[in-house]
Design a protein around this motif. Structure first.
Motif, PDB file in Angstrom:
ATOM      1  N   GLY A  46       7.177  54.389  -9.654  1.00 46.85           N
ATOM      2  CA  GLY A  46       7.840  53.144  -9.411  1.00 46.85           C
ATOM      3  C   GLY A  46       7.721  52.492  -8.030  1.00 46.85           C
ATOM      4  N   LEU A  47       9.081  52.026  -7.644  1.00 45.75           N
ATOM      5  CA  LEU A  47       8.972  51.471  -6.222  1.00 45.75           C
ATOM      6  C   LEU A  47       8.503  52.575  -5.044  1.00 45.75           C
ATOM      7  CD1 LEU A  47       9.610  48.982  -4.536  1.00 45.75           C
ATOM      8  CD2 LEU A  47      11.883  49.678  -4.784  1.00 45.75           C
ATOM      9  N   ALA A  48       8.801  53.650  -5.509  1.00 38.40           N
ATOM     10  CA  ALA A  48       8.512  54.730  -4.534  1.00 38.40           C
ATOM     11  C   ALA A  48       7.127  55.153  -4.340  1.00 38.40           C
ATOM     12  CB  ALA A  48       9.307  56.175  -4.766  1.00 38.40           C
ATOM     13  N   ALA A  49       6.428  54.928  -5.412  1.00 41.75           N
ATOM     14  CA  ALA A  49       5.119  55.085  -5.469  1.00 41.75           C
ATOM     15  C   ALA A  49       4.194  54.097  -4.880  1.00 41.75           C
ATOM     16  CB  ALA A  49       4.424  55.051  -6.877  1.00 41.75           C
TER      17      ALA A  49
ATOM     18  N   VAL B  42       9.079  42.136  -4.502  1.00 44.64           N
ATOM     19  CA  VAL B  42       8.625  41.185  -5.516  1.00 44.64           C
ATOM     20  C   VAL B  42       7.977  41.998  -6.556  1.00 44.64           C
ATOM     21  CG1 VAL B  42       6.886  39.421  -6.071  1.00 44.64           C
ATOM     22  CG2 VAL B  42       8.079  39.522  -3.759  1.00 44.64           C
ATOM     23  N   LEU B  43       8.754  41.720  -7.756  1.00 44.46           N
ATOM     24  CA  LEU B  43       8.342  42.696  -9.120  1.00 44.46           C
ATOM     25  C   LEU B  43       7.901  41.727 -10.031  1.00 44.46           C
ATOM     26  CD1 LEU B  43       8.869  45.239 -10.781  1.00 44.46           C
ATOM     27  CD2 LEU B  43      11.046  44.331 -11.315  1.00 44.46           C
ATOM     28  N   PHE B  44       6.575  42.032 -10.410  1.00 45.20           N
ATOM     29  CA  PHE B  44       5.985  41.247 -11.362  1.00 45.20           C
ATOM     30  C   PHE B  44       5.653  41.953 -12.674  1.00 45.20           C
ATOM     31  CE2 PHE B  44       1.745  39.365 -12.953  1.00 45.20           C
ATOM     32  CZ  PHE B  44       2.020  38.199 -13.093  1.00 45.20           C
ATOM     33  N   LEU B  45       6.009  41.418 -13.629  1.00 46.05           N
ATOM     34  CA  LEU B  45       5.856  42.103 -14.895  1.00 46.05           C
ATOM     35  C   LEU B  45       4.869  41.148 -15.726  1.00 46.05           C
ATOM     36  CD1 LEU B  45       9.687  42.970 -15.885  1.00 46.05           C
ATOM     37  CD2 LEU B  45       8.157  44.414 -14.640  1.00 46.05           C
ATOM     38  N   ILE B  46       3.884  41.677 -16.382  1.00 49.99           N
ATOM     39  CA  ILE B  46       3.011  41.184 -17.171  1.00 49.99           C
ATOM     40  C   ILE B  46       2.658  41.875 -18.420  1.00 49.99           C
ATOM     41  CG2 ILE B  46       1.048  41.733 -15.816  1.00 49.99           C
ATOM     42  CD1 ILE B  46      -0.237  39.023 -16.436  1.00 49.99           C
TER      43      ILE B  46
ATOM     44  N   LEU C 197       1.227  46.458  -3.987  1.00 45.76           N
ATOM     45  CA  LEU C 197       1.751  47.498  -3.203  1.00 45.76           C
ATOM     46  C   LEU C 197       1.530  48.692  -4.415  1.00 45.76           C
ATOM     47  CD1 LEU C 197       5.172  46.606  -1.662  1.00 45.76           C
ATOM     48  CD2 LEU C 197       2.851  46.711  -0.469  1.00 45.76           C
ATOM     49  N   GLY C 198       1.554  48.519  -5.426  1.00 43.01           N
ATOM     50  CA  GLY C 198       1.519  49.524  -6.591  1.00 43.01           C
ATOM     51  C   GLY C 198       1.659  48.964  -7.886  1.00 43.01           C
ATOM     52  N   HIS C 199       1.569  49.642  -8.786  1.00 43.50           N
ATOM     53  CA  HIS C 199       1.580  49.269 -10.446  1.00 43.50           C
ATOM     54  C   HIS C 199       1.422  50.478 -11.320  1.00 43.50           C
ATOM     55  CE1 HIS C 199      -2.828  49.995 -10.401  1.00 43.50           C
ATOM     56  NE2 HIS C 199      -2.624  50.239 -11.613  1.00 43.50           N
ATOM     57  N   GLN C 200       2.070  50.074 -12.448  1.00 38.44           N
ATOM     58  CA  GLN C 200       2.095  51.200 -13.750  1.00 38.44           C
ATOM     59  C   GLN C 200       1.673  50.366 -14.870  1.00 38.44           C
ATOM     60  OE1 GLN C 200       5.925  51.830 -12.302  1.00 38.44           O
ATOM     61  NE2 GLN C 200       5.128  53.622 -10.930  1.00 38.44           N
ATOM     62  N   LEU C 201       0.669  51.000 -15.729  1.00 42.46           N
ATOM     63  CA  LEU C 201       0.363  50.502 -16.873  1.00 42.46           C
ATOM     64  C   LEU C 201       1.339  51.197 -17.917  1.00 42.46           C
ATOM     65  CD1 LEU C 201      -3.285  50.798 -16.518  1.00 42.46           C
ATOM     66  CD2 LEU C 201      -2.126  48.614 -16.886  1.00 42.46           C
TER      67      LEU C 201
ATOM     68  N   VAL D  13       2.274  45.796 -17.537  1.00 40.93           N
ATOM     69  CA  VAL D  13       2.063  46.085 -16.026  1.00 40.93           C
ATOM     70  C   VAL D  13       3.259  45.755 -15.482  1.00 40.93           C
ATOM     71  CG1 VAL D  13       0.531  46.368 -14.163  1.00 40.93           C
ATOM     72  CG2 VAL D  13      -0.348  46.068 -16.629  1.00 40.93           C
ATOM     73  N   VAL D  14       3.840  47.164 -14.538  1.00 42.94           N
ATOM     74  CA  VAL D  14       4.755  46.724 -13.683  1.00 42.94           C
ATOM     75  C   VAL D  14       4.080  46.761 -12.484  1.00 42.94           C
ATOM     76  CG1 VAL D  14       6.979  47.464 -12.591  1.00 42.94           C
ATOM     77  CG2 VAL D  14       6.574  47.767 -14.949  1.00 42.94           C
ATOM     78  N   GLN D  15       4.206  45.631 -11.639  1.00 39.65           N
ATOM     79  CA  GLN D  15       3.774  45.540 -10.377  1.00 39.65           C
ATOM     80  C   GLN D  15       4.639  45.350  -9.344  1.00 39.65           C
ATOM     81  OE1 GLN D  15       0.548  42.384 -10.475  1.00 39.65           O
ATOM     82  NE2 GLN D  15      -0.357  43.253 -12.225  1.00 39.65           N
ATOM     83  N   TYR D  16       4.391  45.769  -8.079  1.00 37.43           N
ATOM     84  CA  TYR D  16       5.130  45.572  -6.825  1.00 37.43           C
ATOM     85  C   TYR D  16       4.174  44.968  -6.026  1.00 37.43           C
ATOM     86  CZ  TYR D  16       8.043  49.139  -9.092  1.00 37.43           C
ATOM     87  OH  TYR D  16       8.839  49.788 -10.119  1.00 37.43           O
ATOM     88  N   TRP D  17       4.745  43.720  -5.266  1.00 39.20           N
ATOM     89  CA  TRP D  17       3.874  43.066  -4.349  1.00 39.20           C
ATOM     90  C   TRP D  17       4.851  42.908  -2.806  1.00 39.20           C
ATOM     91  CZ3 TRP D  17      -0.737  40.399  -4.943  1.00 39.20           C
ATOM     92  CH2 TRP D  17      -1.243  40.658  -6.376  1.00 39.20           C
TER      93      TRP D  17
END
Length: 162
Positions: A132-135, A14-18, A54-58, A68-72
């Motif tokens: 990203g997804l690996a982090a 699940v990729l969430f962009l906000i 799971l993780g994110h990047q600002l 913010v890119v968020q992985y859920w």
């Protein structure tokens, strides 16, 4: 991390962009509360390993645009956080809605949610620290998932079928 790696993600992602866009810099009292809300929510989520984040990047898209890119773990956990009355998101959303009526378009906000089934994503990182997804999910040597993008996508599809 030297060499080629891939994300250790399994199953659905699940990729969430906000994000937000500052439409009028001269009105920080309208956009600053929006800007400051996200780091507080990310801290709250990061302190709760059961939250599903799971993780994110600002990231900054421009001097006006931040996101913010968020992985859920799942869409269900993302939606549960968004609607939980005792979590920061509900309070922040109520504040933003209140300010939006008064802000006269000083700040724009947006979000997008993508539920990506297994077999519909792949990744490769060359001489990169986990990103990203690996982090968010961990790192594997690329050979464990396949040498080409086609191989890595096929690995995910096989995992979904099995």
């Amino acid at each position: 991390m030297p060499g080629r790696t891939t994300a250790a993600a399994e199953g659905e992602v699940v990729l969430f962009l906000i994000g937000m866009r500052i439409n009028h810099f001269r009105a920080p009292h309208h956009w600053l509360p929006v800007f400051l809300a996200m780091p507080r929510m990310l801290r709250e989520l990061s302190r709760d390993p059961d939250s599903g984040l799971l993780g994110h990047q600002l990231l900054a898209g421009s001097p006006r645009t931040y996101y913010v890119v968020q992985y859920w773990e799942s869409a269900e956990k993302l939606l549960a956080y968004a609607s939980a009355p005792d979590r920061l998101h509900r309070k922040a959303w109520a504040t933003i809605n209140r300010f939006e009526r008064k802000s006269r378009q000083h700040v724009g906000i947006w979000h997008e949610t993508y539920v990506v089934p297994a077999g519909n994503y792949e990744s490769i990182y060359g001489d990169m620290p986990p990103y990203g997804l690996a982090a968010a999910t961990g790192v594997l040597p690329v050979e464990r998932r396949g040498r080409t993008a086609r191989d890595r996508l096929a690995h995910g599809a096989a995992a979904q079928e099995g």
